[in-house]
Design a protein around this motif. Structure first.
Motif, short mmCIF file in Angstrom:
data_model
loop_
_atom_site.label_atom_id
_atom_site.label_comp_id
_atom_site.label_asym_id
_atom_site.label_seq_id
_atom_site.Cartn_x
_atom_site.Cartn_y
_atom_site.Cartn_z
N HIS A 1 8.88 0.06 1.95
CA HIS A 1 8.11 0.67 0.85
C HIS A 1 7.32 1.87 1.37
N ASN B 1 13.84 -7.36 -1.84
CA ASN B 1 12.49 -7.16 -2.38
C ASN B 1 12.04 -5.70 -2.34
N ARG C 1 11.43 -3.86 -5.68
CA ARG C 1 10.18 -3.88 -6.45
C ARG C 1 9.58 -2.50 -6.58
#
Length: 512
Positions: free
Chosen positions: A312, A358, A361
């Motif tokens: 991220h 994930n 997200r």
């Protein structure tokens, strides 16, 4: 200073002999050389990533940058512009200007020129430029693997005559500080140039080119065995307490951080934080692009939530530094692999793939699966063509709004348990063409567990748009997993041949 005055100073009359004159001439040459070095201006040139044969991102402002004389005006001209843009170089000789770029129509493969000039003589021209779509591809060895090394690579290369696809292969380098220069050259895609170029990036570009009918430029900048932290700026790592303690501080406190950094490869060096970002990402940050493709993770496979957070951070830092908004970031989930442990029940790599999933997200991301094209005992599976095509399908659907393009395999929506049977339903838009298996057999790699948390292989059957799963060893199942082991090479897909997404219904902690 006039030449005669220099001459008079260094050659007094008493030295005007043959030897004295030779001494004087040598001294004169030395003095002129020093003066030339003091007054020399940098040669006019484009930045390294701007070369002949490049593709310029259509329908976006385009940054033109490079070197010129200190404080010299630089005129930027493109054959699609009616008027030139004039900027001034700074005290280091760096110049930067922004020009508009039109939208191209499908089928328009016109070649263009881009020119910079300074003064009355200096002029540099880039030729054979195309306007189209530009994508930046990075990662480690499975992204780097060239066309020549893949399944049917020789035949694929022989057919790769696409003069309107352009390739840029960045040379390996490392740096402690951000660099503006990188070695590489834009080249037209030919059977010769594609052989050593990233197979995944090539098939991605080819699918976009064929579907959109516009020029496509694709950059590969990465290296095998590299870790994700190597591609994150130092300041970004330092500003995040988790990443600072996990990656940056251990490196800065080690003897390795005090080594002289050069461009040589080592398996250890490609895992060091920020060095690859400085040398292989930063030189491109001024370049207009459409988005990113990424295939990496094997070197971080023992991480879980920390990897999700690292990715991220990487994505957000790249988006920020490229300065073109929330650029799409499409990545490949690592393929099944046994890691030298022939135990079909091991699931540590599955938990890492879950950490990769994930990443989704974060907004404007997409994930491509490799569960059906992996090879259980080969970390570098040879069937790379579907991977590149799936990245392109994702981009076509999500970036280019081709909503009729199916880009996802069957994705679990709900799981219910009835009389010892698990019933799986799927998100309707992911089962285009229905549910099937590629070999006609039953779907593999479903497993069930009861209250004891122990999973057993289960039998699965496709019933319409559902899958029903049961096991004689689990009378009262409470949890279902699909393809949630290390090296499950799957056969379950939709009618478009896209593999089903691995999942688990439980939230039990990973057993170490």
């Amino acid at each position: 200073m006039k030449v005669r005055s220099i001459f008079n100073r260094i050659i007094p009359g008493r030295l005007a002999t043959h030897g004295g004159w030779m001494f004087g001439i040598l001294m004169l040459g030395s003095a002129l050389s020093v003066r030339a070095q003091q007054t020399a201006q940098p040669a006019l040139r484009f930045a390294d990533v701007l070369t002949d044969n490049m593709v310029i991102q259509q329908n976006k402002p385009f940054t033109v940058w490079g070197k010129a004389g200190r404080f010299e005006p630089v005129k930027i001209e493109a054959d699609w512009l009616k008027t030139a843009v004039v900027v001034q170089a700074d005290d280091h000789g760096d110049f930067i200007g922004i020009i508009p770029v039109p939208k191209v129509q499908p089928g328009d493969f016109s070649e263009h020129t881009l020119q910079i000039s300074s003064g009355t003589v200096a002029r540099v021209v880039l030729q054979h430029i195309l306007l189209g779509e530009v994508w930046f591809c990075g990662g480690q060895s499975n992204m780097q693997s060239p066309v020549s090394d893949i399944l049917d690579g020789k035949a694929e290369a022989a057919q790769a005559d696409y003069k309107n696809i352009r390739l840029f292969n960045a040379a390996l380098n490392f740096s402690n500080t951000p660099l503006d220069n990188v070695k590489g050259q834009w080249m037209a895609c030919t059977p010769q140039t594609v052989e050593k170029f990233s197979a995944v990036a090539y098939f991605f570009a080819r699918q976009l080119h064929i579907t959109l009918d516009v020029p496509v430029g694709v950059i590969f900048s990465g290296i095998g065995a590299s870790a994700a932290q190597a591609y994150v700026p130092r300041a970004v790592l330092a500003a995040d307490p988790l990443l600072d303690s996990a990656y940056l501080q251990p490196y800065l406190k080690s003897e390795k951080s005090r080594e002289v950094i050069d461009g040589g490869f080592s398996f250890e060096k490609v895992t060091r934080p920020f060095l690859l970002y400085n040398a292989m990402i930063h030189p491109f940050v001024k370049l207009s692009i459409r988005g990113f493709c990424w295939y990496q993770g094997e070197s971080n496979r023992n991480e879980r939530g920390g990897y999700t957070h690292l990715m991220h951070t990487l994505i957000q830092s790249w988006r920020s530094n490229f300065g073109q908004g929330e650029l799409p970031f499409y990545f490949v989930q690592v393929a099944p692999f046994f890691w030298d442990q022939e135990n079909p029940d091991l699931a540590d790599y599955a938990f890492f793939r879950e950490a990769q999933a994930n990443i989704l997200r974060l907004n404007n991301t997409g994930m491509v699966l490799t569960m059906d094209v992996g090879e259980a005992k080969d970390l570098h599976p040879k069937n790379k063509k579907p991977v590149g095509i799936r990245l392109a399908l994702t981009a076509l659907h999500q970036t280019y709004n081709r909503l009729s393009v199916v880009y996802q395999g069957p994705q679990m929506k709900t799981v219910g348990f009835e009389k010892g049977t698990a019933i799986v339903t799927y998100i309707p838009e992911t089962i285009a063409g229905g549910l099937k298996t590629k070999d006609g057999a039953s779907p593999k790699f479903f497993s069930l567990a009861g209250e004891d948390g122990k999973f057993y292989a289960a039998e699965a059957a496709i019933v319409g748009d559902q899958v029903k799963v049961s096991s004689s060893k689990v009378k009262r199942p409470v949890a279902l997993r699909y393809a949630f082991t290390n090296y499950a090479v799957t056969n379950f897909e939709n009618g478009n041949g896209l593999p089903a997404v691995p999942f688990r219904t439980d939230s039990w902690r990973e057993q170490k």
